[in-house]
Write a protein that holds these residues in place. Structure first.
Motif, mmCIF file in Angstrom:
data_model
loop_
_atom_site.group_PDB
_atom_site.id
_atom_site.type_symbol
_atom_site.label_atom_id
_atom_site.label_comp_id
_atom_site.label_asym_id
_atom_site.label_seq_id
_atom_site.Cartn_x
_atom_site.Cartn_y
_atom_site.Cartn_z
ATOM 1 N N LYS A 18 0.688 4.206 -2.777
ATOM 2 C CA LYS A 18 0.520 5.622 -2.426
ATOM 3 C C LYS A 18 1.622 6.485 -3.033
ATOM 4 C CE LYS A 18 1.275 6.991 1.864
ATOM 5 N NZ LYS A 18 1.074 7.228 3.309
ATOM 6 N N TYR A 52 -3.623 4.331 2.890
ATOM 7 C CA TYR A 52 -4.013 4.019 1.512
ATOM 8 C C TYR A 52 -4.675 2.646 1.490
ATOM 9 C CZ TYR A 52 -3.641 3.910 -3.599
ATOM 10 O OH TYR A 52 -3.930 3.888 -4.954
ATOM 11 N N LEU A 54 0.828 -1.212 0.000
ATOM 12 C CA LEU A 54 0.000 0.000 0.000
ATOM 13 C C LEU A 54 0.860 1.259 0.000
ATOM 14 C CD1 LEU A 54 -2.801 -1.125 2.485
ATOM 15 C CD2 LEU A 54 -2.841 -1.138 -0.013
ATOM 16 N N THR A 88 -7.601 4.053 -2.574
ATOM 17 C CA THR A 88 -7.266 5.460 -2.801
ATOM 18 C C THR A 88 -6.533 5.963 -1.570
ATOM 19 O OG1 THR A 88 -9.291 6.332 -1.777
ATOM 20 C CG2 THR A 88 -9.406 5.764 -4.140
ATOM 21 N N LYS A 89 -6.015 7.172 -1.654
ATOM 22 C CA LYS A 89 -5.384 7.787 -0.484
ATOM 23 C C LYS A 89 -6.468 8.110 0.535
ATOM 24 C CE LYS A 89 -2.014 11.314 0.805
ATOM 25 N NZ LYS A 89 -1.177 12.442 0.344
ATOM 26 N N SER A 118 -12.576 4.666 -5.690
ATOM 27 C CA SER A 118 -11.503 4.542 -6.677
ATOM 28 C C SER A 118 -12.018 4.430 -8.097
ATOM 29 C CB SER A 118 -10.639 3.309 -6.362
ATOM 30 O OG SER A 118 -11.356 2.113 -6.630
ATOM 31 N N ARG A 159 -8.661 6.840 7.874
ATOM 32 C CA ARG A 159 -7.549 6.065 8.434
ATOM 33 C C ARG A 159 -7.884 5.607 9.850
ATOM 34 N NH1 ARG A 159 -1.785 8.936 7.262
ATOM 35 N NH2 ARG A 159 -1.128 6.960 8.199
#
Length: 642
Positions: free
Chosen positions: A331, A585, A327, A588-589, A637, A595
């Protein structure tokens, strides 16, 4: 005319004398260990105490330390100074005397006559100096504290008060008793560890190590962040054999770290990935480094039971690291390895015969129930035969290449033997003074009988005691000091020992003294402290998973099959979610709130259903919430950016 002060540094053994002497002692050490593993003395009708064999091994290893290791680490060694020659000779004479006269001396331990305590004092003092040269001051200071307690235990307050011994009896006991220097840790190092290091050296000499690195390149090089994944896979494979995090960093990091940096990854993170991957090799079946063999002896279990218990935690550890590497690469937009750096499939396939050595090792351990050293020697024979027959990359090892692994093994094992002998002093003090029981009682009292408080306290002790020490030394100390307290409050014994192994091992990547991370930082030319903190982030799972398998042993394969399957499935999902949250990530970010959500649902999924009453509900919430987040981010995404 040369002055006396200028001549003095050159007084001693020149290189053309001491190097052959080192080779001779190293060969004798390795061959003696192999002979013992094959029961050759018994076959020849020779009967003697096991401690005589152990003492003979130390009689070779301790002089080797003074011949190979300078008093200052940074010093070069064109000549072995006269005082190191004297120390090496004294060590050899004292331990040879103990070996030859052991049957008579063992009955005089507590009488403390000069013929018992004089070689004991010489051995202890020279051992401490050799350990200082090999590992630094940390372990020497710890052992010094224990020796002080052995002499003056009656001066300590309350429950820590112990039975004091006069120095003559203490020296005799430490040098001669099977609970002292010649105890279990040194017995394992002198037999099992030597044979496994020989196996690892044979793999390196015959091209086996290169085959595993090439296999990692071939398997992972074509994917995004391929260089990082190669580091993870190669270090896991090599580390499971080497058993040393720093040796693993040195062997694989010199290839993988520059490769990761070339792909545009920050230097400190490149070093951190390698350090975490190399550290995990010590808990990766089937070999798991030297600590697993000691664990089997401490717990009076088969080595196979230890390996089975360690499978799921080690897989989760590497899954977390692998996912974060993938990941992070996504990113940062890091692509696959250049095609020119990926080896030819047909060439790599020509090395598949190296897998046969591992197959024989596993078959010997788990099907035939052989002793580990016997299984390792069988694997060594297979590696030699197949390498000479088939070779690798059109090269076959010569008999000289194979023979050179014999002295190399003797030299490589010296540090482990010294640490094991020193650990015997700690165990001896704990036994002879009654400190073992007192410490267990004190820890349980300090934890107030609360399992979680005791675990948190033990985790801190594990990491602090482990700073600057090799994993084997850390484990022996913790097995003697901390594990009994954990077992006392009802924790499954194998879970308690794996807990201290994991947490002690993480001292390798935990600042301020993170020797595996610092070694990797040196190769990467990165900040040591930044590398250490990045390593803690990548290795987060090893700080969390031990708490989980203590509360629910399903993660160490203890329980009903359906419960084990559910625990593994939800734990794998939890590792994936937390890794995505830490990397920032998924598809997508991830924004900050996303998070946090990934990490929270991941922790809920990671908790095994048997951890506490109602824990199955956390699994359900974590799984549903986590999968929902994954689906939502996948849909994000697919939406084209404007």
């Amino acid at each position: 005319m040369t002055s006396l002060s200028e001549a003095r540094p050159h007084a001693g053994l020149p290189e053309y004398v001491w190097r052959p002497l080192v080779s001779l002692l190293s060969v004798c050490l390795t061959l003696l260990s192999v002979a013992w593993a094959l029961s050759i003395p018994r076959a020849l009708g020779m009967a003697f105490y096991p401690q005589q064999f152990i003492s003979a091994i130390l009689a070779l290893a301790l002089p080797l330390a003074f011949l190979m290791l300078p008093a200052r680490r940074s010093a070069k060694r064109p000549v072995v100074p006269w005082y190191d020659c004297v120390a090496a000779l004294l060590a050899f004479v004292a331990l040879t005397y103990i070996t030859w006269n052991y049957s008579a001396l063992v009955n005089l331990i507590f009488a403390g006559p000069p013929q018992a305590y004089i070689p004991g004092v010489i051995t202890i003092l020279l051992l401490l100096e050799a350990v200082r040269r090999a590992t630094g001051w940390a372990l020497v200071i710890i052992i010094g504290v224990f020796l002080f307690y052995g002499l003056f235990g009656n001066l300590f307050p309350g429950r820590l008060a112990g039975r004091p011994l006069d120095w003559e009896r203490l020296a005799s006991y430490m040098a001669l008793d099977s609970n002292g220097i010649l105890g279990l840790p040194l017995a394992i190092a002198a037999s099992v560890v030597v044979t496994f290091i020989l196996f690892g050296n044979l793999l390196a000499a015959t091209g086996g190590s290169k085959f595993f690195t090439d296999s990692a390149l071939l398997g992972m090089g074509r994917y995004r962040g391929g260089s990082m994944k190669i580091a993870v896979v190669a270090s896991a494979l090599f580390g499971s054999v080497s058993g040393s995090a720093v040796a693993n960093v040195a062997a694989t990091g010199i290839v993988t770290i520059p490769m990761i940096k070339r792909d545009g990854y920050p230097a400190h993170k490149a070093a951190a990935i390698e350090a975490v991957a190399s550290t995990g090799g010590q808990m990766m079946p089937p070999v798991m480094g030297a600590a697993a063999f000691l664990m089997a002896e401490f717990l009076q279990m088969s080595y196979g039971q230890i390996v089975i218990a360690a499978i799921v935690p080690s897989v989760l550890y590497y899954a977390a690291l692998f996912i974060q590497a993938d990941l992070d690469a996504a990113k940062l937009g890091i692509s696959s390895v250049a095609q020119a750096d990926i080896p030819n499939r047909k060439v790599v396939r020509s090395g598949l015969h190296f897998i046969l050595g591992f197959a024989v090792l596993i078959y010997g351990l788990f099907t035939l129930n052989w002793q580990p050293e016997r299984a390792a020697l069988a694997a060594c024979v297979v590696v030699i035969v197949t390498a000479i027959t088939f070779g690798y990359q059109a090269k076959r090892p010569s008999l000289r290449d194979i023979w050179e692994t014999v002295p190399l093994t003797g030299q490589n094992v010296v540090e482990i033997i010294l640490i094991s002998a020193a650990a015997g002093i700690v165990i001896g003090i704990l036994n002879v003074t009654g400190l073992s029981f007192n410490l267990t009682y004190a820890l349980v009292q300090l934890g107030g009988g609360n399992k979680l408080v005791l675990l948190l306290l033990s985790a801190v002790i594990c990491i602090v005691l482990g700073m600057g020490l090799p994993t084997l030394g850390v484990y022996v100390l913790l097995a003697a000091l901390v594990a009994p307290a954990l077992i006392e409050v009802g924790i499954n014994p194998i879970a308690a020992h794996l807990f201290i192994l994991y947490l002690g091992m993480m001292s390798m990547i935990t600042p301020p003294i993170a020797i595996a991370a610092f070694a990797a930082a040196g190769i990467a030319k990165a900040s040591a402290m930044r590398t250490g903190f990045a390593s803690m982030k990548f290795g987060w799972s090893a700080f969390v998973i031990p708490f989980l398998f203590v509360y629910s042993p399903t993660l160490i394969m203890i329980g009903e099959p359906i419960d084990i399957a559910v625990a593994i499935s939800t734990a794998a999902l939890g590792v994936w979610l937390i890794s995505a949250g830490l990397a920032g990530y998924f598809m997508t970010k991830l924004p900050t709130i996303w998070r946090a959500a990934f990490i929270i649902f991941g922790l809920l999924a990671l908790i095994p259903s048997g951890a506490f009453p109602g824990a199955e509900n956390t699994d359900i919430v974590g799984a549903i919430g986590g999968v929902t987040l994954m689906i939502l981010d996948f849909r994000r995404s697919r939406v084209p950016s404007i």
